[in-house]
Write an enzyme that holds these catalytic residues in place. Structure first.
Site, PDB file in Angstrom:
ATOM      1  N   SER A  63     -21.136  29.551 119.707  1.00 34.71           N
ATOM      2  CA  SER A  63     -20.234  29.463 120.864  1.00 34.71           C
ATOM      3  C   SER A  63     -20.655  28.433 121.907  1.00 34.71           C
ATOM      4  CB  SER A  63     -20.080  30.835 121.521  1.00 34.71           C
ATOM      5  OG  SER A  63     -19.175  31.627 120.785  1.00 34.71           O
ATOM      6  N   LYS A  66     -18.078  25.909 122.834  1.00 33.87           N
ATOM      7  CA  LYS A  66     -17.096  26.086 123.911  1.00 33.87           C
ATOM      8  C   LYS A  66     -17.453  25.262 125.146  1.00 33.87           C
ATOM      9  CE  LYS A  66     -15.631  30.711 122.455  1.00 33.87           C
ATOM     10  NZ  LYS A  66     -16.659  31.253 121.555  1.00 33.87           N
ATOM     11  N   SER A 123     -16.339  34.350 126.524  1.00 31.37           N
ATOM     12  CA  SER A 123     -16.558  33.660 125.254  1.00 31.37           C
ATOM     13  C   SER A 123     -15.441  33.963 124.257  1.00 31.37           C
ATOM     14  CB  SER A 123     -17.913  34.035 124.644  1.00 31.37           C
ATOM     15  OG  SER A 123     -18.299  33.071 123.671  1.00 31.37           O
ATOM     16  N   LYS A 225     -24.104  28.953 128.879  1.00 35.58           N
ATOM     17  CA  LYS A 225     -23.369  29.557 127.771  1.00 35.58           C
ATOM     18  C   LYS A 225     -24.313  30.087 126.693  1.00 35.58           C
ATOM     19  CE  LYS A 225     -19.402  30.508 125.859  1.00 35.58           C
ATOM     20  NZ  LYS A 225     -20.081  31.671 125.223  1.00 35.58           N
TER      21      LYS A 225
END
Length: 375
Positions: A63, A66, A123, A225
């Site tokens: 992720s 992202k 997320s 993140k």
């Protein structure tokens, strides 16, 4: 006889002082042991890497992908090609996307701002796919945007195939590249960056917490993140501000949620404890110049120029000027004329470009001739 005794006493005293005077000691230990496949830590302002291991090894981003998805959307908003107020229609593909979700509903129109926050804070893979389709029509076309911006940012070892970070054989990044992307996000989009510090977000009556546990345990951390897949392991890109510094850390391929949190904390603590960053903006010196209407030229640094040294070292360092040549007019304001050397115990720790801070007009022919003959 009396004079001789005084002299001997003075010499002895000086020798004693010399023996007692001790040079400042700076010990910068090796970075702590980090049980992860790859990591890096760098100073945001100077770009200096403080610790790293396998920082250029290609890894699955999970992720962390992202971060690039958000960067592309932020850029298109900045360019006026998208808006936070855009109504984004949720496709069946976005709704069906597996993994972490914002729980968007198929066929519903949702504001782009809500989807962005759902992707950044929760997320949400479904939010990421919906954003990609809204911007580029298809997720595949959106990935082209991602790779172009990655190339522009200098992320030489990254390739993106989707917007969510779900497993794909050809999708990869590196710790070094993720640090570049984190720095670019902070630098280029200060209006959006605070979203990465938000601890929770509620959509459709469902409250979800940010997976970055450092936001709760370390008040200096304000992003960025997390990511996890079986192939990638546990990833975390983080940033924190303390003692006048901002550091960025990236941990890839850690063994668990608690492990990546603890490892990131170790890296950040190490960087803040043993290093400091100084802004050399506004340094100005006078240097001799020949064939000019004046005897000296003001030179110095312009803009924000940062260096990172061992903590406490800067105030004990020396500054030396290294000119390219003997300066001779004409010289224009902004011309690079040499370097400012930051030295500690005779060793050059940093080399900063020096520019002319003013114009230096050439003197008349007669004045130049008198200068040549030494009059």
């Amino acid at each position: 006889m009396h004079f001789s005794s005084v002299s001997k006493l003075l010499i002895t005293s000086l020798a004693t002082l010399a023996l007692n005077a001790q040079a400042a000691i700076f010990i910068t230990p090796k970075a702590p042991d980090i049980n992860a496949a790859a990591y890096t830590a760098l100073d945001y302002n100077s770009g200096k890497t403080l610790a790293s291991n396998n920082a250029h090894e290609k890894r699955a981003p999970a992720s962390l992908t992202k971060l690039m998805t958000a960067y592309v959307v932020f850029q298109l908003i900045k360019d006026g090609r998208a808006s936070l107020e855009d109504e984004v229609r949720i496709s069946k593909k976005a709704w069906k996307t597996g993994g972490s979700k914002s729980f968007v509903e198929v066929g519903k129109n949702i504001k782009l701002e809500i989807l962005l926050k759902g992707m950044i804070i929760q997320s949400g893979n479904d939010s990421a796919v919906a954003l990609a389709e809204h911007i580029a029509g298809t997720e595949g076309t959106f990935a082209t945007y991602m790779n172009e911006y990655a190339r522009e940012l200098g992320m030489k070892n990254s390739r993106f195939e989707n917007a969510s970070g779900l497993p794909h054989a050809d999708q990869h990044t590196t710790a070094a590249d993720m640090a570049i992307l984190a720095a670019a996000t902070i630098r280029d989009f200060p209006e959006f960056y605070p979203w990465y510090a938000e601890k929770e977000f509620t959509y459709h009556g469902i409250k979800q917490r940010n997976r970055n546990k450092l936001l709760w345990s370390d008040h200096t951390v304000d992003g960025l993140k997390t990511g996890f897949t079986k192939k990638a392991g546990y990833n975390l890109t983080a940033s924190a501000q303390r003692v006048g510094m901002r550091l960025i850390s990236v941990v890839l391929g850690s063994t668990g949620v608690e492990a990546r949190t603890a490892q990131t904390q170790k890296i950040l603590d190490y960087g803040f404890r043993f290093f400091e960053t100084q802004n050399l903006k506004g340094i100005a010196k006078e240097v001799p110049i020949s064939s000019a209407t004046k005897d000296t030229l003001k030179v110095g640094t312009t803009g924000d120029t940062y260096i990172t040294l061992a903590r406490g070292q800067y105030k004990l360092s020396d500054q030396a000027i290294q000119l390219n040549t003997n300066l001779s007019a004409p010289i224009n304001k902004g011309d690079q004329v040499g370097h400012l050397l930051i030295q500690f115990e005779g060793k050059t720790m940093a080399k900063i470009p020096l520019v002319a801070l003013e114009d230096a007009e050439q003197a008349g022919f007669f004045s130049r001739m008198l200068e040549k003959v030494g009059l």
